[in-house]
Write an enzyme that holds these catalytic residues in place. Sequence first.
Site, PDB file in Angstrom:
ATOM      1  N   PHE A 172      -4.391   3.434  15.083  1.00 46.69           N
ATOM      2  CA  PHE A 172      -4.776   4.406  14.076  1.00 46.69           C
ATOM      3  C   PHE A 172      -5.991   3.855  13.331  1.00 46.69           C
ATOM      4  O   PHE A 172      -6.228   2.637  13.344  1.00 46.69           O
ATOM      5  CB  PHE A 172      -3.631   4.652  13.085  1.00 46.69           C
ATOM      6  CG  PHE A 172      -2.735   5.792  13.491  1.00 46.69           C
ATOM      7  CD1 PHE A 172      -1.958   5.701  14.626  1.00 46.69           C
ATOM      8  CD2 PHE A 172      -2.671   6.950  12.726  1.00 46.69           C
ATOM      9  CE1 PHE A 172      -1.125   6.750  15.016  1.00 46.69           C
ATOM     10  CE2 PHE A 172      -1.839   8.009  13.095  1.00 46.69           C
ATOM     11  CZ  PHE A 172      -1.077   7.903  14.234  1.00 46.69           C
TER      12      PHE A 172
ATOM     13  N   LYS B 244     -10.659  -3.229  19.265  1.00 48.78           N
ATOM     14  CA  LYS B 244      -9.248  -3.614  19.441  1.00 48.78           C
ATOM     15  C   LYS B 244      -8.724  -3.237  20.830  1.00 48.78           C
ATOM     16  O   LYS B 244      -7.524  -3.251  21.058  1.00 48.78           O
ATOM     17  CB  LYS B 244      -8.398  -2.983  18.327  1.00 48.78           C
ATOM     18  CG  LYS B 244      -8.938  -3.337  16.929  1.00 48.78           C
ATOM     19  CD  LYS B 244      -7.967  -3.005  15.823  1.00 48.78           C
ATOM     20  CE  LYS B 244      -8.592  -3.237  14.457  1.00 48.78           C
ATOM     21  NZ  LYS B 244      -7.642  -3.217  13.356  1.00 48.78           N
TER      22      LYS B 244
ATOM     23  N   ASN C 280       0.845  -1.203   0.000  1.00 53.19           N
ATOM     24  CA  ASN C 280       0.000   0.000   0.000  1.00 53.19           C
ATOM     25  C   ASN C 280       0.879   1.250   0.000  1.00 53.19           C
ATOM     26  O   ASN C 280       2.100   1.148  -0.053  1.00 53.19           O
ATOM     27  CB  ASN C 280      -0.961  -0.015   1.196  1.00 53.19           C
ATOM     28  CG  ASN C 280      -0.207  -0.060   2.509  1.00 53.19           C
ATOM     29  OD1 ASN C 280       0.503   0.870   2.849  1.00 53.19           O
ATOM     30  ND2 ASN C 280      -0.340  -1.172   3.228  1.00 53.19           N
TER      31      ASN C 280
ATOM     32  N   ASP D  47      -4.357  -6.391   5.283  1.00 56.56           N
ATOM     33  CA  ASP D  47      -5.406  -7.195   5.934  1.00 56.56           C
ATOM     34  C   ASP D  47      -5.456  -8.603   5.345  1.00 56.56           C
ATOM     35  O   ASP D  47      -5.920  -9.538   5.987  1.00 56.56           O
ATOM     36  CB  ASP D  47      -6.767  -6.519   5.747  1.00 56.56           C
ATOM     37  CG  ASP D  47      -6.862  -5.247   6.590  1.00 56.56           C
ATOM     38  OD1 ASP D  47      -6.374  -5.280   7.743  1.00 56.56           O
ATOM     39  OD2 ASP D  47      -7.395  -4.234   6.101  1.00 56.56           O
TER      40      ASP D  47
ATOM     41  N   LYS E 269     -13.316   0.917  16.083  1.00 58.20           N
ATOM     42  CA  LYS E 269     -12.004   0.256  16.185  1.00 58.20           C
ATOM     43  C   LYS E 269     -11.450   0.368  17.608  1.00 58.20           C
ATOM     44  O   LYS E 269     -10.765  -0.528  18.093  1.00 58.20           O
ATOM     45  CB  LYS E 269     -11.022   0.826  15.155  1.00 58.20           C
ATOM     46  CG  LYS E 269     -11.382   0.352  13.749  1.00 58.20           C
ATOM     47  CD  LYS E 269     -10.479   0.858  12.650  1.00 58.20           C
ATOM     48  CE  LYS E 269     -10.968   0.300  11.309  1.00 58.20           C
ATOM     49  NZ  LYS E 269     -10.337   0.859  10.151  1.00 58.20           N
TER      50      LYS E 269
ATOM     51  N   LYS F  31       8.401 -17.165 -10.516  1.00 57.66           N
ATOM     52  CA  LYS F  31       7.692 -16.014 -11.091  1.00 57.66           C
ATOM     53  C   LYS F  31       6.510 -16.501 -11.937  1.00 57.66           C
ATOM     54  O   LYS F  31       6.683 -17.401 -12.784  1.00 57.66           O
ATOM     55  CB  LYS F  31       8.666 -15.202 -11.947  1.00 57.66           C
ATOM     56  CG  LYS F  31       8.049 -13.940 -12.485  1.00 57.66           C
ATOM     57  CD  LYS F  31       9.017 -13.181 -13.365  1.00 57.66           C
ATOM     58  CE  LYS F  31       8.262 -12.092 -14.089  1.00 57.66           C
ATOM     59  NZ  LYS F  31       8.988 -11.571 -15.220  1.00 57.66           N
TER      60      LYS F  31
HETATM   61  O1  PMT Z   1       2.945   6.141   6.501  1.00 56.33           O
HETATM   62  P1  PMT Z   1       2.395   7.487   6.067  1.00 56.33           P
HETATM   63  O2  PMT Z   1       2.539   7.703   4.577  1.00 56.33           O
HETATM   64  O3  PMT Z   1       2.932   8.616   6.879  1.00 56.33           O
HETATM   65  O4  PMT Z   1       0.805   7.458   6.295  1.00 56.33           O
HETATM   66  C1  PMT Z   1       0.289   7.413   7.586  1.00 56.33           C
HETATM   67  C2  PMT Z   1      -0.902   6.437   7.679  1.00 56.33           C
HETATM   68  C3  PMT Z   1      -2.045   6.950   6.818  1.00 56.33           C
HETATM   69  C4  PMT Z   1      -0.499   5.034   7.242  1.00 56.33           C
HETATM   70  C5  PMT Z   1      -1.290   6.428   9.208  1.00 56.33           C
HETATM   71  O5  PMT Z   1      -1.656   7.720   9.611  1.00 56.33           O
HETATM   72  C6  PMT Z   1      -2.455   5.461   9.460  1.00 56.33           C
HETATM   73  O6  PMT Z   1      -3.623   5.776   9.303  1.00 56.33           O
HETATM   74  N1  PMT Z   1      -2.122   4.190   9.860  1.00 56.33           N
HETATM   75  C7  PMT Z   1      -3.063   3.098  10.019  1.00 56.33           C
HETATM   76  C8  PMT Z   1      -3.310   2.445   8.676  1.00 56.33           C
HETATM   77  C9  PMT Z   1      -4.296   1.283   8.759  1.00 56.33           C
HETATM   78  O7  PMT Z   1      -3.970   0.199   8.416  1.00 56.33           O
HETATM   79  O8  PMT Z   1      -5.447   1.601   9.299  1.00 56.33           O
HETATM   80  P2  PMT Z   1      -6.674   0.530   9.519  1.00 56.33           P
HETATM   81  O9  PMT Z   1      -7.843   1.403   9.853  1.00 56.33           O
HETATM   82  O10 PMT Z   1      -6.774  -0.382   8.356  1.00 56.33           O
HETATM   83  O11 PMT Z   1      -6.200  -0.293  10.776  1.00 56.33           O
HETATM   84  C10 PMT Z   1      -6.568   0.083  12.104  1.00 56.33           C
HETATM   85  C11 PMT Z   1      -5.440  -0.210  13.063  1.00 56.33           C
HETATM   86  O12 PMT Z   1      -5.175  -1.607  13.099  1.00 56.33           O
HETATM   87  C12 PMT Z   1      -4.118   0.450  12.721  1.00 56.33           C
HETATM   88  O13 PMT Z   1      -3.520   0.883  13.938  1.00 56.33           O
HETATM   89  C13 PMT Z   1      -3.282  -0.669  12.089  1.00 56.33           C
HETATM   90  O14 PMT Z   1      -1.887  -0.493  12.334  1.00 56.33           O
HETATM   91  C14 PMT Z   1      -3.816  -1.879  12.834  1.00 56.33           C
HETATM   92  N2  PMT Z   1      -3.732  -3.137  12.077  1.00 56.33           N
HETATM   93  C15 PMT Z   1      -4.488  -3.326  10.955  1.00 56.33           C
HETATM   94  C16 PMT Z   1      -4.449  -4.558  10.311  1.00 56.33           C
HETATM   95  C17 PMT Z   1      -3.611  -5.566  10.806  1.00 56.33           C
HETATM   96  N3  PMT Z   1      -3.525  -6.745  10.205  1.00 56.33           N
HETATM   97  N4  PMT Z   1      -2.863  -5.348  11.899  1.00 56.33           N
HETATM   98  C18 PMT Z   1      -2.902  -4.153  12.535  1.00 56.33           C
HETATM   99  O15 PMT Z   1      -2.193  -3.945  13.552  1.00 56.33           O
END
Ligand code: PMT
Length: 415
Positions: free
Chosen positions: A333, A351, A220, A289, A347, A299
């Site tokens: 986040f 979580k 991503n 995810d 969330k 490949k």
């Molecule tokens: O890296 P930059 O370019 O500076 O951009 C910053 C950002 C946009 C990546 C950052 O600000 C941000 O939003 N990070 C969280 C991205 C994310 O995956 O969000 P989510 O809403 O899908 O996940 C929610 C939370 O679960 C997040 O804290 C994520 O780290 C966590 N997660 C998600 C999936 C997973 N398998 N494991 C996780 O720990």
Amino acid sequence: MPREGARIILGVGGGIAAYKSAELARLLVQRGYSVQAVMTHSATQFLTPLTLASLTHNKVITNLFAERDDSTATLSSAIEHIDVALENDLLVVAPATADLLAQFAHGLAGDFLTTMHLAFTGPVLLAPAMNTNMWNHAATQVNLKTLQQRGYHLVGPDAGDLACGMVGAGRLAEPLEIADAVTALLHQSLHQSRDLAGETILITAGPTQEAIDPVRVITNRSSGRMGYAIAEKAAARGARVILVSGPVALAPPMGVEVLRVESAEQMKNAVMANLEAASIFIGVAAVADYRPRHPADQKLKKTASRLSIELEPTTDILAEVGRQKGDRIVIGFAAETQNLAAEGKRKLELKHCDLVVANLVGLDGTGFESDENEVLLITRDAEPKAIPRAAKREIASRILDQIAPLRLSARARNA
Ligand code: PMT
């Protein structure tokens, strides 16, 4: 409140506004600060070093290679620009000319002020002053943005009549306003300096890469900037910081232990291996995810007109940390394209987080890849708090400011 005894470097650039730096020096001395004036060669064309020496009761530095008076060598290096950088609490540059902004932004070190600036690690306050067209020039604005992204502070410039006869932005802020900004910054850096000492903060940052075959991945747009900014600020505030980073093109922040990983599975393993030591977890990474269920060993050939890849879910690292929360502060986040507050709240509960930092993604200038962000802080006990658009380093500081109140409300809940 002024902090008596603080040591300030007053950098003076070569512009007509240099005369106002004499009044600024007087105000700073009046507040009980020790002031070391450093003038560029051009500044001495506008104001005599003797004026500043008389006002600061201190010798004024104008030359990188001047003979050194040994009685002033208090540190072992005996290299004056390094000693000045190490001995002082804050650097204020007034006037900060277009040339100085450019030299600072590009790391040039052609004289005492610019060389010492590179060795200085404390807060830097810039008070720009120049002609309106010079101020508005794309090069000046880009330099300024670079410096602000590095955490430099700005006071002014004001708009009004300029010495060149033009009217517009570019006038040096009033000396009293600059002195007040110095006092506020000193207060802030003193207050925050080591407030996270004793904490071990485990942070995830950047994207993950999930292999499709040996050469292709699902990933991503995360650049890692938000997570790295938090890591840098937390280390500066005294925390031990362990940063589990996906593949990014960023240098490791100073004083931070960086563990580099590629996939969500590797990120989860690195987090779990370090969780025991952590008193705070902050999940900033954009973790995949889903991952390909059966990555190919070789490949994939371009044979069929369509290709389907079966995906399976990865472990949700934040949710897993939330399940093993204990006394830790857990901050997640939420990257959303809509319903920021509602999704953030969902969330937070799902979580077991103490705080969710929700940001809109898919817009220009915030979220993924950009240098700035704009977030909503969502907790259990209070209304969501918006932090308006600012440099990611600034947002990082505001997030870390939440740790003390989060500890207080966790204690109140458990009492
Ligand atoms: O890296 P930059 O370019 O500076 O951009 C910053 C950002 C946009 C990546 C950052 O600000 C941000 O939003 N990070 C969280 C991205 C994310 O995956 O969000 P989510 O809403 O899908 O996940 C929610 C939370 O679960 C997040 O804290 C994520 O780290 C966590 N997660 C998600 C999936 C997973 N398998 N494991 C996780 O720990």
